[in-house]
Design a protein around this motif. Structure first.
Motif, PDB file in Angstrom:
ATOM      1  N   LEU A 118      34.480  85.225  85.533  1.00  0.00           N
ATOM      2  CA  LEU A 118      33.879  83.998  85.012  1.00  0.00           C
ATOM      3  C   LEU A 118      33.814  82.931  86.086  1.00  0.00           C
ATOM      4  N   SER A 119      32.760  82.090  86.035  1.00  0.00           N
ATOM      5  CA  SER A 119      32.687  80.982  86.979  1.00  0.00           C
ATOM      6  C   SER A 119      32.068  79.748  86.323  1.00  0.00           C
ATOM      7  N   THR A 120      30.755  79.776  86.105  1.00  0.00           N
ATOM      8  CA  THR A 120      30.074  78.610  85.551  1.00  0.00           C
ATOM      9  C   THR A 120      29.435  78.949  84.206  1.00  0.00           C
ATOM     10  N   LEU A 121      29.048  77.901  83.468  1.00  0.00           N
ATOM     11  CA  LEU A 121      28.312  78.133  82.223  1.00  0.00           C
ATOM     12  C   LEU A 121      26.972  78.789  82.530  1.00  0.00           C
ATOM     13  N   ALA A 122      26.340  78.339  83.636  1.00  0.00           N
ATOM     14  CA  ALA A 122      25.027  78.887  83.982  1.00  0.00           C
ATOM     15  C   ALA A 122      25.111  80.390  84.251  1.00  0.00           C
ATOM     16  N   ALA A 123      26.257  80.841  84.793  1.00  0.00           N
ATOM     17  CA  ALA A 123      26.395  82.266  85.118  1.00  0.00           C
ATOM     18  C   ALA A 123      26.389  83.143  83.866  1.00  0.00           C
ATOM     19  N   LEU A 124      26.670  82.537  82.703  1.00  0.00           N
ATOM     20  CA  LEU A 124      26.633  83.328  81.473  1.00  0.00           C
ATOM     21  C   LEU A 124      25.206  83.738  81.109  1.00  0.00           C
ATOM     22  N   ALA A 140      35.296  76.142  82.939  1.00  0.00           N
ATOM     23  CA  ALA A 140      34.079  76.470  83.678  1.00  0.00           C
ATOM     24  C   ALA A 140      33.752  75.393  84.710  1.00  0.00           C
ATOM     25  N   ASP A 141      32.937  75.760  85.663  1.00  0.00           N
ATOM     26  CA  ASP A 141      32.343  74.822  86.636  1.00  0.00           C
ATOM     27  C   ASP A 141      33.370  74.040  87.456  1.00  0.00           C
ATOM     28  N   GLN A 142      34.536  74.635  87.701  1.00  0.00           N
ATOM     29  CA  GLN A 142      35.557  73.895  88.445  1.00  0.00           C
ATOM     30  C   GLN A 142      35.201  73.730  89.920  1.00  0.00           C
ATOM     31  N   GLN A 143      34.390  74.650  90.484  1.00  0.00           N
ATOM     32  CA  GLN A 143      33.978  74.511  91.881  1.00  0.00           C
ATOM     33  C   GLN A 143      32.827  73.516  92.016  1.00  0.00           C
ATOM     34  N   GLY A 144      32.157  73.222  90.922  1.00  0.00           N
ATOM     35  CA  GLY A 144      30.986  72.344  90.993  1.00  0.00           C
ATOM     36  C   GLY A 144      31.225  71.010  90.318  1.00  0.00           C
ATOM     37  N   THR A 145      30.441  70.747  89.282  1.00  0.00           N
ATOM     38  CA  THR A 145      30.435  69.417  88.670  1.00  0.00           C
ATOM     39  C   THR A 145      31.631  69.171  87.764  1.00  0.00           C
ATOM     40  N   GLY A 146      32.334  70.217  87.380  1.00  0.00           N
ATOM     41  CA  GLY A 146      33.440  70.040  86.437  1.00  0.00           C
ATOM     42  C   GLY A 146      33.020  70.447  85.040  1.00  0.00           C
ATOM     43  N   VAL A 147      34.019  70.713  84.190  1.00  0.00           N
ATOM     44  CA  VAL A 147      33.739  71.245  82.860  1.00  0.00           C
ATOM     45  C   VAL A 147      33.047  70.171  81.995  1.00  0.00           C
ATOM     46  N   HIS A 148      32.118  70.619  81.143  1.00  0.00           N
ATOM     47  CA  HIS A 148      31.388  69.667  80.289  1.00  0.00           C
ATOM     48  C   HIS A 148      32.335  69.027  79.277  1.00  0.00           C
ATOM     49  N   VAL A 149      32.325  67.705  79.252  1.00  0.00           N
ATOM     50  CA  VAL A 149      33.147  67.015  78.256  1.00  0.00           C
ATOM     51  C   VAL A 149      32.278  66.102  77.406  1.00  0.00           C
ATOM     52  N   ASN A 150      32.731  65.919  76.182  1.00  0.00           N
ATOM     53  CA  ASN A 150      32.107  64.983  75.259  1.00  0.00           C
ATOM     54  C   ASN A 150      33.215  64.056  74.784  1.00  0.00           C
ATOM     55  N   ILE A 151      32.877  63.017  74.022  1.00  0.00           N
ATOM     56  CA  ILE A 151      33.936  62.111  73.577  1.00  0.00           C
ATOM     57  C   ILE A 151      33.913  61.939  72.074  1.00  0.00           C
ATOM     58  N   SER A 152      35.067  61.599  71.557  1.00  0.00           N
ATOM     59  CA  SER A 152      35.132  60.983  70.246  1.00  0.00           C
ATOM     60  C   SER A 152      35.387  59.520  70.564  1.00  0.00           C
ATOM     61  N   GLY A 153      34.598  58.607  70.012  1.00  0.00           N
ATOM     62  CA  GLY A 153      34.738  57.214  70.412  1.00  0.00           C
ATOM     63  C   GLY A 153      34.322  56.265  69.321  1.00  0.00           C
ATOM     64  N   ALA A 154      34.373  54.973  69.630  1.00  0.00           N
ATOM     65  CA  ALA A 154      34.108  53.984  68.588  1.00  0.00           C
ATOM     66  C   ALA A 154      33.569  52.689  69.174  1.00  0.00           C
ATOM     67  N   GLY A 155      32.996  51.868  68.303  1.00  0.00           N
ATOM     68  CA  GLY A 155      32.530  50.533  68.674  1.00  0.00           C
ATOM     69  C   GLY A 155      32.680  49.609  67.477  1.00  0.00           C
ATOM     70  N   ILE A 156      32.606  48.292  67.737  1.00  0.00           N
ATOM     71  CA  ILE A 156      32.711  47.311  66.652  1.00  0.00           C
ATOM     72  C   ILE A 156      31.301  47.036  66.116  1.00  0.00           C
ATOM     73  N   THR A 157      31.164  46.972  64.791  1.00  0.00           N
ATOM     74  CA  THR A 157      29.828  46.786  64.219  1.00  0.00           C
ATOM     75  C   THR A 157      29.334  45.366  64.453  1.00  0.00           C
ATOM     76  N   ARG A 158      28.024  45.222  64.490  1.00  0.00           N
ATOM     77  CA  ARG A 158      27.429  43.916  64.766  1.00  0.00           C
ATOM     78  C   ARG A 158      27.859  42.880  63.734  1.00  0.00           C
ATOM     79  N   HIS A 159      27.938  43.290  62.450  1.00  0.00           N
ATOM     80  CA  HIS A 159      28.247  42.326  61.397  1.00  0.00           C
ATOM     81  C   HIS A 159      29.678  42.470  60.874  1.00  0.00           C
ATOM     82  N   ALA A 160      30.586  42.878  61.740  1.00  0.00           N
ATOM     83  CA  ALA A 160      31.979  43.077  61.317  1.00  0.00           C
ATOM     84  C   ALA A 160      32.563  41.776  60.766  1.00  0.00           C
ATOM     85  N   LYS A 161      33.262  41.894  59.604  1.00  0.00           N
ATOM     86  CA  LYS A 161      33.923  40.711  59.046  1.00  0.00           C
ATOM     87  C   LYS A 161      35.277  40.492  59.726  1.00  0.00           C
TER      88      LYS A 161
END
Lengths: 331, 520
Positions: free
Chosen positions: A138-144, A237-258
Motif C-alpha cells: 500500500l502507498s497512496t489512495l491514487a494507487a488503489l 495513506a499518502d505519507q510520502q506526499g501530501t499527507g492523509v486526507h482529513v476532514n473536520i467536525s466543527g462549529a460556528g456561531i449563528t448570525r442571530h444567536a441569542k
C-alpha cells in the motif's frame, strides 16, 4: 372553535421551554450520543445548559435560514467541512474574532473570516485485510486505482459527503483530468457495489469479500473496540506526499444567536486543551489542535501526517466533485 | 355548492401550499446542472425507479393478493389467527426492515455470527442491494396494504354473480377471470396506487439499499449538488407522475357503484394437504417480513448499552404526535368523505377531494421543506413587527400540518369505502322521511361509519409513529421521537444502538395494528 383552541394548544406546546435563561441551543449534525458527554462536562464547569437538535447539515442550514432572526439556535455544528463552508456562504453564521480559537486551531482547519472552526480531525484512509494484504503493498489512495487491485476494493456510496469532500480535495489539488482517472480506476476495481456505510465496508473486508477499503478511521476504532480479533488493520495513506486526507467536525456561531457570548464561550472551551482531548476521544477521532496528543485508544495506530491544504476547498469543490463521481459511475 | 368546494379547497391547503412552492421553483433553470443530470444521472434513475415500481407492484400483488385470497375466500384451521398475524408487518417501517436485512447479511449479523462461531462455517447470506433489493424490501414492507384492501374485496364478493357465472357454463378459472377478478379490480388498483406512491416517496430504505430512485436523486441534487431549486423542480415532476397515477385510478373507478350489498359467498374449505401448504406459505412470509428482522433487532439490542431515559421522552413524543395527528386526520377527513359521498353529481368535488390526497406521494422532506418556507412567509406577514417570534415553521402545528398533508389519504380510504357501502336505497329512504343532508350525515352515515373511523384513526396513528423525514425537519426542540432517535444511530452506523428504539417503535405500532386487525 375546537380547531382554534387545538391550534393554540399546539402552539403553546411548540413554544414551551423557549424562554429559559442561559441555555445554549445547538443545531448539530454531529449525533447527540457523540457530543452530549462533552456538553455535560461544559455544563458541570460553567452551569450553562446545552440542548441539541440533530439533523443533516443541509436541512439545518435551510432551517436556520427560514427561522431567520427568530431562530432558537446559537451554534451550528457539522461533521464535514463542506457543510460548514455551505453554512458560511448561505450567511447563517457570524464572523468571530477570537484569539484563543485562532491560537488553538490551525489555519487550514478554520474559515478565513472566522465563521467556523474545526474541532476534531477525521482521517479517511485505507483499511486492509491483514490475512492477505501486506502494508508494503500500500502507498497512496491514487494507487488503489491500479489494475493490481481489480476486484479487491470496497467503497462507500458516493452519496456520503465524506467521499465527496475527499474527491473535492483531490480536484483542488490535482485537477480534473487526473482526479477523474483515479476515480474511474477505483470504480473499475470495485469488488462489490458501494456500501451504505463505512462499517459495512469494513465488515466486507473482514468477511473476505474485498481486500482493501476506504473509510474514516474512527469506524474501525469502534469496531475493534467491540471485536478485538477483527482481521482488519489501518494504513495511513499518502505519507510520502501530501499527507492523509482529513476532514473536520466543527462549529460556528449563528448570525442571530441569542446567547452569542455563552456560545462563544462554549466554542472556545471546545477548542481548549482539556476539551480537545475528550472531544476526539468520544469517537476515536483526532484533536484539531495539533499540540494535543491523540487519545490512548488510537495511539496504537501511530502518528500520521495530515493533509495541510485548506479544508474550505472541500466546500468550494463539492458540487464539481459530485458531478465527477456521477460521470465516473461511482454510485 | 360553492361553500363545499371552498371547504375542500381549504382542507387541501397543507398539500397545496408546499406544491405551489415547488412550482414557483421553475422561475429559472440551471441549464448546466440539468444537462449533467439528464446525461449522467436521470436515465439510470428513471430506469431503476420504474423497475422498483413494477417489481413492487408485482411483489405486493403476489403476496397481498395471494394472502388476501387465502384469508378472504378460503376456510382453514387457524384462518382467524392468520387474518391478523398477516397485518403485523405493517408496524415495520421500510427503513428499519432495510437495515435489519443489511445486518442479517453482514459479517456481524446473526446468521454469519452463528455459523462462524458455532459451526466454523464462513458463509454470509447475500445482501439485498440495488433495484432487486429494493423490490424485495419494499414488497415485504408494503404487502399488508394490498392484503388489507383485497381481503375485504374477496370476502365480500356476491355469491349470486359467481353462481350465475357457473350456471351459465363457465369453469372455475373462467369464472375467476371474468367475474371475480373484475370485481376485485378497483380495490386492486387502489392498493397498487397506494403502494406505488409509498415507493416513490421512500427515501430511507432506497438510499440504504443503494437504489438510485428519483427521490434519492432529488436529495442528492439538494444535499450534494447544492441546488435546492433544481431539487424542487425534480420534486414537482415527481408530483406530476403521481397526479397522473391518481387520475388513472380515479378514471378506472368511476363506472363502479354498489347498488346493493348482496349475500357474500361462502368460503371454500381447503383439504388437509392444502391447509398444510397454506400454513407453510403463510409462515414463510411472516418469517421474512417480521420474524427474521425482529430477531436481528433483538440480537443487536441485547449487545448494546442503551440510554433508556431518553427513550421514555421519545416514546411520549411519538405517542402524543401520533395521537394528535390521528384525531386531526379524522376530524378533517370526515367532512371530506361525507361531502364527496353525498354530492356525487358535482363533478368538481371529487377532484378537489383528491387534491388533498396528493401529499401521500410527495417525499416527506420535500413536503416538510415546502411547509417550512410557506409558514415562514405566513409568519412574517401575520406577526406584528414587535412581537416575539412564533417560529411557526418549526412547531408542533407545522408537524401536524405535514402529517395531515401526508396521510389524509389513509384516513379517507376506509371512510370512503364504508360510505360507498351505504346503499342508495337507505339514503333515499331517509330523504323520503324528510331528513336533510345534515340530518342524514348525523343519523345515517355517522353511526355506520364508526368502525371505519376507528380504522382511519389507527392507520394514521401507525403511519405517524413510523414517519421520519418530515418529523426530522419540522420538530421543535425537545420533540425527538423514536423515529428520529433511530435515525441518529443508523446514520452513524450504530445499528446495535438503533435496535432498541426500533423495537420500541415496532411495539408502539403493533398494538394499534393488532386492534385494527381484530376489529375487522
Amino acid at each position: 372553535m375546537r380547531t382554534h383552541s387545538f391550534m393554540a394548544l399546539c402552539l403553546a406546546l411548540g413554544l414551551s421551554g423557549w424562554a429559559q435563561a442561559t441555555t445554549i441551543t445547538v443545531y448539530s449534525e454531529r449525533k447527540a450520543q457523540l457530543i452530549d458527554p462533552i456538553f455535560a462536562e461544559f455544563t458541570r464547569e460553567t452551569g450553562i445548559e446545552v440542548r441539541t437538535l440533530v439533523d443533516q447539515a443541509p436541512v439545518l442550514i435551510e432551517r436556520l435560514a427560514a427561522e431567520g432572526e427568530g431562530t432558537p439556535a446559537d451554534m451550528l455544528m457539522t461533521v464535514d467541512a463542506g457543510s460548514l463552508w455551505q453554512a458560511g456562504e448561505r450567511g447563517v453564521l457570524r464572523e468571530l474574532d477570537s484569539a484563543s480559537l485562532k491560537e488553538a486551531i490551525p489555519a487550514s482547519l478554520r474559515d478565513e473570516q472566522g465563521r467556523w472552526f474545526g474541532l476534531s480531525l477525521r482521517a479517511r484512509t485505507i483499511v486492509y485485510d491483514k490475512r492477505v494484504v501486506k502494508p508494503e503493498q500500500l502507498s497512496t489512495l491514487a494507487a488503489l486505482a491500479d489494475p493490481e487491485w481489480k476486484g479487491k476494493l470496497c467503497l462507500r456510496s458516493s452519496k456520503k459527503i465524506y467521499n465527496q469532500s475527499l474527491v473535492a480535495m483531490m480536484l483542488a489539488r490535482d485537477g480534473e483530468a487526473s482526479t477523474e482517472s483515479v476515480v474511474r480506476g477505483w470504480v473499475a476495481n470495485l469488488a462489490a457495489p458501494p456500501f451504505a456505510d463505512d462499517m459495512l465496508a469494513i465488515g466486507a473486508v473482514a468477511a473476505g469479500r474485498c481486500e482493501v477499503a476506504l473509510v474514516n478511521s474512527y469506524y474501525l476504532g469502534r469496531m475493534l473496540d467491540e471485536n478485538p480479533e477483527l482481521p482488519v488493520s489501518i494504513f495511513w495513506a499518502d505519507q510520502q506526499g501530501t499527507g492523509v486526507h482529513v476532514n473536520i467536525s466543527g462549529a460556528g456561531i449563528t448570525r442571530h444567536a441569542k446567547q452569542a457570548e455563552a456560545a462563544q464561550r462554549l466554542l472556545e472551551w471546545l477548542a481548549s486543551d482539556k476539551a480537545q482531548a475528550k472531544f476526539a476521544e468520544v469517537n476515536f477521532e483526532y484533536p484539531a489542535n495539533p499540540r494535543i496528543p491523540a487519545s490512548s485508544k488510537v495511539a496504537g495506530w501511530g502518528n500520521f501526517k495530515p493533509d495541510q491544504a485548506p479544508i474550505a476547498q472541500a466546500g468550494q469543490w463539492q458540487a464539481e466533485a459530485v458531478k465527477l463521481m456521477d460521470r465516473a459511475g461511482w454510485k | 355548492m360553492l361553500g363545499r368546494r371552498l371547504g375542500l379547497l381549504v382542507l387541501a391547503l397543507p398539500v397545496l401550499a408546499p406544491c405551489l412552492w415547488l412550482l414557483s421553483a421553475w422561475q429559472s433553470l440551471d441549464v448546466s446542472l440539468w444537462s449533467h443530470l439528464s446525461q449522467h444521472v436521470l436515465p439510470n434513475s428513471v430506469l431503476e425507479t420504474l423497475a422498483v415500481l413494477l417489481g413492487v407492484a408485482a411483489g405486493t400483488l403476489l403476496l397481498g393478493a395471494g394472502t388476501g385470497w387465502l384469508i378472504g375466500r378460503c376456510e382453514f384451521v387457524g384462518r382467524r389467527l392468520w387474518e391478523w398475524l398477516l397485518l403485523l408487518p405493517l408496524a415495520l417501517p421500510p427503513y428499519v426492515l432495510a437495515f435489519a436485512y443489511l445486518g442479517l447479511a453482514d459479517y456481524f449479523g446473526l446468521p454469519g455470527r452463528v455459523l462462524r462461531e458455532s459451526f466454523a462455517i464462513d458463509w454470509l447470506p447475500p445482501a439485498p442491494h440495488g433495484p432487486l433489493g429494493g423490490i424485495l424490501i419494499m414488497s415485504l414492507a408494503l404487502y399488508p396494504y394490498v392484503y388489507l384492501l383485497l381481503r375485504e374485496s374477496f370476502a365480500r364478493q356476491p355469491a349470486s354473480l359467481v353462481e350465475s357465472a357457473r350456471l351459465l357454463g363457465l369453469g372455475p378459472w373462467a369464472s375467476f377471470w371474468r367475474v371475480q377478478w373484475p370485481l376485485a379490480r378497483p380495490a386492486l388498483l387502489a392498493a397498487i396506487a397506494l403502494v406505488s406512491m409509498e415507493c416513490l416517496a421512500e427515501f430511507g430504505a432506497m438510499s440504504v439499499l443503494g437504489v438510485d430512485s428519483l427521490t434519492v436523486v432529488l436529495y442528492r441534487t439538494w444535499f450534494s449538488l447544492q441546488s435546492l431549486q433544481t431539487a424542487a423542480q425534480l420534486a414537482s415532476l415527481l408530483l406530476g407522475c403521481v397526479a397522473l397515477l391518481g387520475l388513472l385510478v380515479a378514471l378506472s373507478r368511476t363506472r363502479l357503484s354498489y347498488a346493493s350489498l348482496p349475500r357474500p359467498r361462502a368460503r371454500r374449505r381447503l383439504s388437509r394437504w392444502q391447509q398444510a401448504l397454506a400454513w407453510a406459505l403463510l409462515a414463510t412470509l411472516l418469517l421474512f417480513a417480521l420474524i427474521l428482522p425482529l430477531l436481528q433487532l433483538l440480537a443487536w439490542a441485547s449487545t448494546a448499552e442503551h440510554p433508556v431515559q431518553q427513550y421514555r421522552e421519545a416514546i411520549m413524543a411519538s405517542l402524543k404526535l401520533a395521537g394528535m395527528a390521528a384525531l386531526l386526520a379524522l376530524v378533517l377527513g370526515l367532512p371530506v368523505a361525507l361531502i364527496a359521498a353525498q354530492q356525487r353529481r358535482d363533478r368538481w368535488l371529487m377532484p378537489l377531494a383528491q387534491l388533498g390526497h396528493l401529499g401521500y406521494a410527495v417525499p416527506g422532506t420535500v413536503l416538510a421543506l415546502g411547509l417550512m418556507i410557506v409558514l415562514t412567509a405566513l409568519e412574517s406577514w401575520l406577526r406584528p413587527a414587535d412581537a416575539a417570534p412564533w417560529l411557526l415553521s418549526t412547531s408542533v402545528l407545522a408537524l401536524l400540518l405535514a402529517y395531515q398533508a401526508r396521510f389524509a389519504r389513509l384516513a379517507h380510504a376506509p371512510l370512503a369505502s364504508a360510505l360507498a357501502a351505504v346503499r342508495p336505497s337507505m339514503r333515499e329512504a331517509a330523504q323520503t322521511l324528510g331528513a336533510g343532508a345534515l340530518e342524514r350525515s348525523w343519523r345515517l352515515h355517522l353511526p355506520l361509519l364508526r368502525p371505519a373511523a376507528f380504522a382511519a384513526l389507527l392507520m394514521v396513528f401507525v403511519e405517524v409513529i413510523k414517519e421520519l423525514p418530515a418529523t426530522l425537519i419540522l420538530r421543535p426542540i425537545g420533540w425527538d421521537t423514536l423515529a428520529t432517535r433511530i435515525y441518529a444511530y443508523t446514520s452513524e452506523g450504530q445499528w446495535d444502538l438503533a435496535a432498541l428504539p426500533a423495537l420500541l417503535l415496532i411495539l408502539a405500532g403493533l398494538l394499534p395494528v393488532a386492534i385494527l386487525a381484530r376489529q375487522r
